[in-house]
Design an enzyme around this catalytic site. Structure first.
Site, PDB file in Angstrom:
ATOM      1  N   HIS A  16      -0.338   6.078  15.118  1.00 45.95           N
ATOM      2  CA  HIS A  16      -0.299   8.255  15.295  1.00 45.95           C
ATOM      3  C   HIS A  16      -0.510   8.257  16.795  1.00 45.95           C
ATOM      4  O   HIS A  16      -0.089   9.443  17.486  1.00 45.95           O
ATOM      5  CB  HIS A  16      -1.223   8.568  14.277  1.00 45.95           C
ATOM      6  CG  HIS A  16      -0.749   8.045  12.675  1.00 45.95           C
ATOM      7  ND1 HIS A  16      -2.114   7.671  11.952  1.00 45.95           N
ATOM      8  CD2 HIS A  16       0.425   8.212  12.328  1.00 45.95           C
ATOM      9  CE1 HIS A  16      -1.768   7.560  10.600  1.00 45.95           C
ATOM     10  NE2 HIS A  16      -0.109   8.249  11.337  1.00 45.95           N
ATOM     11  N   LYS A  40      -0.726  15.900  -3.375  1.00 46.03           N
ATOM     12  CA  LYS A  40      -1.272  14.225  -3.284  1.00 46.03           C
ATOM     13  C   LYS A  40      -2.571  13.990  -3.346  1.00 46.03           C
ATOM     14  O   LYS A  40      -3.455  15.218  -2.605  1.00 46.03           O
ATOM     15  CB  LYS A  40      -0.775  13.568  -1.399  1.00 46.03           C
ATOM     16  CG  LYS A  40       0.427  12.900  -1.572  1.00 46.03           C
ATOM     17  CD  LYS A  40       1.096  12.874  -0.549  1.00 46.03           C
ATOM     18  CE  LYS A  40       1.923  11.104  -0.126  1.00 46.03           C
ATOM     19  NZ  LYS A  40       1.722  11.015   1.886  1.00 46.03           N
ATOM     20  N   ARG A  89       8.611   3.122  12.642  1.00 48.11           N
ATOM     21  CA  ARG A  89       8.152   1.426  12.934  1.00 48.11           C
ATOM     22  C   ARG A  89       9.256   0.536  12.771  1.00 48.11           C
ATOM     23  O   ARG A  89       9.501  -0.461  13.567  1.00 48.11           O
ATOM     24  CB  ARG A  89       6.951   1.631  11.873  1.00 48.11           C
ATOM     25  CG  ARG A  89       6.180   1.799  12.276  1.00 48.11           C
ATOM     26  CD  ARG A  89       4.444   2.278  11.679  1.00 48.11           C
ATOM     27  NE  ARG A  89       5.181   3.910  10.188  1.00 48.11           N
ATOM     28  CZ  ARG A  89       5.288   3.876   9.306  1.00 48.11           C
ATOM     29  NH1 ARG A  89       3.505   3.392   9.663  1.00 48.11           N
ATOM     30  NH2 ARG A  89       5.248   4.075   8.506  1.00 48.11           N
ATOM     31  N   SER A 127      -1.106   4.112   7.574  1.00 53.41           N
ATOM     32  CA  SER A 127      -2.763   4.449   6.973  1.00 53.41           C
ATOM     33  C   SER A 127      -3.221   2.791   5.991  1.00 53.41           C
ATOM     34  O   SER A 127      -4.211   2.824   5.404  1.00 53.41           O
ATOM     35  CB  SER A 127      -2.884   5.893   6.255  1.00 53.41           C
ATOM     36  OG  SER A 127      -2.568   6.446   7.782  1.00 53.41           O
TER      37      SER A 127
HETATM   38  P1  ADP Z   1       3.636  11.260   6.392  1.00 57.62           P
HETATM   39  O1  ADP Z   1       3.084  11.098   4.705  1.00 57.62           O
HETATM   40  O2  ADP Z   1       4.816  11.749   6.286  1.00 57.62           O
HETATM   41  O3  ADP Z   1       4.795   9.910   6.502  1.00 57.62           O
HETATM   42  P2  ADP Z   1       1.816   9.421   8.029  1.00 57.62           P
HETATM   43  O4  ADP Z   1       0.779   9.495   8.596  1.00 57.62           O
HETATM   44  O5  ADP Z   1       2.002   8.349   7.391  1.00 57.62           O
HETATM   45  O6  ADP Z   1       2.231  11.039   7.608  1.00 57.62           O
HETATM   46  O7  ADP Z   1       3.349   9.056   9.148  1.00 57.62           O
HETATM   47  C1  ADP Z   1       3.557  10.425  10.325  1.00 57.62           C
HETATM   48  C2  ADP Z   1       4.757   9.962  10.824  1.00 57.62           C
HETATM   49  O8  ADP Z   1       3.298   9.382  11.540  1.00 57.62           O
HETATM   50  C3  ADP Z   1       5.769   9.540  10.784  1.00 57.62           C
HETATM   51  O9  ADP Z   1       6.820  10.061  11.199  1.00 57.62           O
HETATM   52  C4  ADP Z   1       5.369   8.343  10.803  1.00 57.62           C
HETATM   53  O10 ADP Z   1       6.457   7.460  10.598  1.00 57.62           O
HETATM   54  C5  ADP Z   1       4.391   7.897  11.805  1.00 57.62           C
HETATM   55  N1  ADP Z   1       3.857   6.791  11.700  1.00 57.62           N
HETATM   56  C6  ADP Z   1       2.983   6.093  11.074  1.00 57.62           C
HETATM   57  N2  ADP Z   1       2.543   5.197  11.283  1.00 57.62           N
HETATM   58  C7  ADP Z   1       2.582   4.531  12.947  1.00 57.62           C
HETATM   59  C8  ADP Z   1       2.570   3.918  13.986  1.00 57.62           C
HETATM   60  N3  ADP Z   1       2.061   2.883  13.579  1.00 57.62           N
HETATM   61  N4  ADP Z   1       3.405   3.990  14.367  1.00 57.62           N
HETATM   62  C9  ADP Z   1       4.589   5.188  14.987  1.00 57.62           C
HETATM   63  N5  ADP Z   1       4.788   5.649  14.281  1.00 57.62           N
HETATM   64  C10 ADP Z   1       4.066   6.548  12.910  1.00 57.62           C
END
Ligand code: ADP
Length: 160
Positions: A16, A40, A89, A127
């Protein structure tokens, strides 16, 4: 141009953060927006996730951290942001993200979704992976900022 980067950030990872850092070089303002999702049950309370993000992005003056509930496009319109940023990803992210982007496009033509590719070294990071590793006492120092690592140890009742 202003962009919003919505997500759960439960917790924040280096994946992120890398995306936020690169986006802050592309847009005048990046609003990192933590979704308050009543359906959630997060591992970390909203305030803690906001704190993790604020601490980790303190060096980026173009970045603002906030939370929102409801439709992402409505929040983008409210903030006068033209762009919703999402990260990709792997191919496995693509189908869901494309459906989300199309759904949002059908709701408002005033907001566009832009995808940013993950940094190559962070492509495995999510996460949930971070929580799995931390739960069993694995080292997460290369996955999350130090403050998040501390929060993870506390969550799983481990000492440093
Ligand atoms: P959500 O529940 O909305 O998917 P996340 O916090 O899991 O929330 O992810 C938010 C955004 O960050 C999403 O677009 C996800 O694809 C992106 N993201 C998560 N991990 C990575 C990573 N390692 N590299 C790039 N983008 C990421």
């Amino acid at each position: 141009m202003r962009a919003i980067y919505p997500g759960s950030f439960d917790p924040l990872t280096f994946g992120h953060l890398d995306l936020i850092e690169r986006a802050s070089g592309l847009f005048e303002e990046v609003i990192v927006a933590v979704l308050r999702n009543p359906n959630k049950q997060p591992s970390f309370p909203l305030e803690q996730r906001l704190e993790q993000l604020r601490t980790a992005t303190g060096h980026l003056p173009q970045v603002r951290v906030t939370s929102f509930e409801g439709l992402t496009v409505n929040f983008a319109l409210q903030e006068e942001a033209r762009v919703i940023l999402r990260g990709l990803r792997a191919l496995s992210d693509f189908e869901f993200e494309l459906q989300l982007a199309h759904t949002n496009a059908s709701l408002s033509s005033a907001v566009d979704t832009l995808f940013m590719a993950t940094a190559v070294g962070h492509s495995f990071l999510s996460s949930s992976v971070v929580k799995e590793v931390a739960r069993f006492g694995g080292d997460v120092a290369h996955m999350v900022p130090e403050t998040v690592a501390v929060d993870l140890r506390r969550l799983f009742n481990q000492t440093a």
